[in-house]
Design a protein around this motif. Sequence first.
Motif, mmCIF file in Angstrom:
data_model
loop_
_atom_site.group_PDB
_atom_site.id
_atom_site.type_symbol
_atom_site.label_atom_id
_atom_site.label_comp_id
_atom_site.label_asym_id
_atom_site.label_seq_id
_atom_site.Cartn_x
_atom_site.Cartn_y
_atom_site.Cartn_z
ATOM 1 N N SER A 1 19.632 -6.185 -2.409
ATOM 2 C CA SER A 1 20.980 -6.452 -1.247
ATOM 3 C C SER A 1 20.779 -5.108 -0.256
ATOM 4 N N ALA A 2 20.061 -4.856 0.045
ATOM 5 C CA ALA A 2 19.342 -4.320 1.471
ATOM 6 C C ALA A 2 19.729 -4.155 2.878
ATOM 7 N N ASP A 3 20.511 -3.896 3.003
ATOM 8 C CA ASP A 3 20.489 -3.719 5.000
ATOM 9 C C ASP A 3 19.597 -2.968 6.128
ATOM 10 N N ILE A 4 19.268 -2.218 5.223
ATOM 11 C CA ILE A 4 17.793 -1.372 5.819
ATOM 12 C C ILE A 4 16.976 -1.210 4.747
ATOM 13 N N LEU A 5 15.253 -1.449 5.308
ATOM 14 C CA LEU A 5 14.948 -1.041 3.782
ATOM 15 C C LEU A 5 13.597 0.208 4.166
ATOM 16 N N VAL A 6 13.344 1.099 3.934
ATOM 17 C CA VAL A 6 12.844 2.196 4.141
ATOM 18 C C VAL A 6 11.369 2.049 3.410
ATOM 19 N N VAL A 7 10.418 1.976 3.416
ATOM 20 C CA VAL A 7 9.055 2.242 3.021
ATOM 21 C C VAL A 7 8.541 4.188 3.048
ATOM 22 N N ILE A 8 8.191 4.919 2.836
ATOM 23 C CA ILE A 8 7.685 6.532 2.719
ATOM 24 C C ILE A 8 6.521 6.343 2.559
ATOM 25 N N GLY A 9 5.438 6.495 2.505
ATOM 26 C CA GLY A 9 4.747 7.330 1.542
ATOM 27 C C GLY A 9 4.028 6.518 0.435
ATOM 28 N N THR A 10 3.745 4.907 0.886
ATOM 29 C CA THR A 10 3.076 4.853 -0.149
ATOM 30 C C THR A 10 2.010 3.806 0.408
ATOM 31 N N SER A 11 0.712 3.734 -0.459
ATOM 32 C CA SER A 11 -0.148 3.055 -0.479
ATOM 33 C C SER A 11 0.059 1.783 -0.417
ATOM 34 N N LEU A 12 0.539 1.405 -0.993
ATOM 35 C CA LEU A 12 1.065 -0.356 -1.774
ATOM 36 C C LEU A 12 -0.032 -0.611 -2.444
ATOM 37 N N ASN A 13 -0.514 0.045 -3.109
ATOM 38 C CA ASN A 13 -1.725 -0.352 -4.427
ATOM 39 C C ASN A 13 -1.180 -0.924 -5.698
ATOM 40 N N VAL A 14 0.060 -0.491 -5.776
ATOM 41 C CA VAL A 14 0.445 -0.661 -7.367
ATOM 42 C C VAL A 14 0.908 -1.866 -7.346
ATOM 43 N N TYR A 15 0.879 -2.734 -8.057
ATOM 44 C CA TYR A 15 2.412 -3.429 -8.136
ATOM 45 C C TYR A 15 2.655 -3.360 -9.902
ATOM 46 N N PRO A 16 4.473 -3.582 -10.220
ATOM 47 C CA PRO A 16 5.121 -4.165 -9.249
ATOM 48 C C PRO A 16 5.724 -3.334 -8.246
ATOM 49 N N ALA A 17 5.535 -2.329 -7.794
ATOM 50 C CA ALA A 17 5.851 -1.492 -7.094
ATOM 51 C C ALA A 17 5.294 -2.351 -5.692
ATOM 52 N N ALA A 18 4.778 -2.831 -5.008
ATOM 53 C CA ALA A 18 3.940 -2.674 -4.332
ATOM 54 C C ALA A 18 4.728 -4.280 -3.788
ATOM 55 N N GLY A 19 5.614 -5.184 -4.423
ATOM 56 C CA GLY A 19 5.843 -6.461 -4.580
ATOM 57 C C GLY A 19 7.655 -6.274 -4.253
ATOM 58 N N LEU A 20 8.044 -5.194 -3.868
ATOM 59 C CA LEU A 20 9.453 -4.867 -3.695
ATOM 60 C C LEU A 20 9.973 -5.145 -2.534
ATOM 61 N N LEU A 21 9.050 -5.192 -1.549
ATOM 62 C CA LEU A 21 9.037 -5.355 -0.457
ATOM 63 C C LEU A 21 9.265 -6.874 -0.303
ATOM 64 N N SER A 22 8.866 -7.440 -0.740
ATOM 65 C CA SER A 22 9.073 -9.348 0.048
ATOM 66 C C SER A 22 10.442 -9.447 -1.099
ATOM 67 N N TYR A 23 11.242 -9.020 -1.824
ATOM 68 C CA TYR A 23 12.544 -8.909 -1.663
ATOM 69 C C TYR A 23 13.707 -9.390 -1.357
ATOM 70 N N ALA A 24 13.182 -8.068 0.420
ATOM 71 C CA ALA A 24 14.285 -7.757 1.306
ATOM 72 C C ALA A 24 14.864 -8.818 2.109
ATOM 73 N N LEU B 1 20.936 1.573 2.008
ATOM 74 C CA LEU B 1 20.280 2.307 2.986
ATOM 75 C C LEU B 1 19.559 1.947 1.522
ATOM 76 N N VAL B 2 18.044 1.252 1.589
ATOM 77 C CA VAL B 2 16.957 1.424 0.225
ATOM 78 C C VAL B 2 15.538 2.089 0.810
ATOM 79 N N PHE B 3 15.691 3.576 0.384
ATOM 80 C CA PHE B 3 14.525 3.874 0.098
ATOM 81 C C PHE B 3 12.983 3.703 -0.545
ATOM 82 N N LEU B 4 12.000 3.125 -0.029
ATOM 83 C CA LEU B 4 10.987 2.815 -1.819
ATOM 84 C C LEU B 4 10.303 3.853 -1.067
ATOM 85 N N THR B 5 10.115 4.889 -2.099
ATOM 86 C CA THR B 5 9.041 6.073 -1.579
ATOM 87 C C THR B 5 7.835 6.534 -2.591
ATOM 88 N N GLY B 6 7.031 6.989 -1.750
ATOM 89 C CA GLY B 6 5.987 7.271 -2.863
ATOM 90 C C GLY B 6 5.129 8.981 -2.818
#
Length: 236
Positions: A167-190, A4-9
Motif C-alpha cells: 500500500s506504499a506510495d513511496i518506498l525507500v530502501v536504506i542500507g541493506t545489501s538485499l541478500n537475505v530473504y524474505p526481506a529482500a523480496g519485499l521490493l517486488s510487492y511495491a 511512505l514505507v522505509f525498508l532499512t538494514g
Amino acid sequence: MKKLVFLTGAGMSAESGISTFRDSGGLWEQYPVEAVASIEGYYRNPELVIRFYNERRRQLLEVTPCEGHRLVAGLDSSYDVTVVTQNVDNLHEKAGSHNVIHLHGELMKATSSRDPNNPSCIVTLPEDSLDIHMGDKAKDGSQLRPFIVWFGESVPMIEPAIMEVQSADILVVIGTSLNVYPAAGLLSYARSGCQIFLIDPNDVNFDPSLPIRHIKKGASEGMKELIQILTCSNPI
Ligand code: APR
C-alpha cells in the motif's frame, strides 16, 4: 497523507557505530554467522550465542541514533510512515519513529527457546539487567533466549511488512545489501506507480526491472537528498 514505507538494514545504523554484516570489516568477517546467528548454532552452543547477543546488547547502550534515523523519524508528521527494519537495534524508536516493524527481532527483548514467537513469553530486558544467563527461564519454563530471528527460523513479521509495502506510495530502501530473504523480496510487492528510492553508498544488486532511483550516499546525507527530492516532487 501519502504512505511512505522505509525498508532499512545494517547500513542505516552504520553511522551510529554499529558494524554492518557483509561489508569489509563487517560482523560476519569476525564471527562465523552459522555459529552465532542460526538456530542450529544455538542448539549446538547456546551459551556462546547468548554471550554474543549479550555483547551486542551492551554495545547498543553505548550508541545513539544518527542523523539519518532522526530524518526518517521527522517524516512522521508529513507522511503516513512505516519503518520496516531488518535491524535488531532500537535506534529508529529512539530517534522517534512511531511505527516500526522489526523483521529479525529485537535485541532488547528475550523470549522462550521452546516457542520464540509466543507473545506471552516475550519480555523487554531492563537496562540495568541486560544480560541473559544460562538457567534464566522464560514464562513457559524453557531457557530464556534472545528475541532474534536466526537463519533457519520463520519470519512472522513478513506478512504485516508485505501489506505495508503493497500500500506504499513511496518506498525507500536504506542500507541493506538485499541478500537475505524474505526481506529482500519485499521490493517486488511495491505496486506499479510506487516511487522507489535506494539510499546506499555502494552498488546493490536489485531487480533491474524495478524503477529504482539510487541515491548513492550514506544514510544521513542520502536522507537529506531524499527530503529535497520529496519536497520538490510531492509538495506536502
Ligand atoms: N549508509 C547507508 N548504507 C550503508 C552505509 C551507510 N553509511 N554503510 C554501508 N552501507 C550499506 C552497504 O553498502 C550494504 O549494502 O549497508 C548495506 C549493509 O548490508 P549487510 O551488511 O548485508 O546488512 P543487511 O542487508 O542489513 O543484512 C540483512 O542479514 O545477517 C543478517 O539478520 C542479519 O538483518 C541482517 C540481514
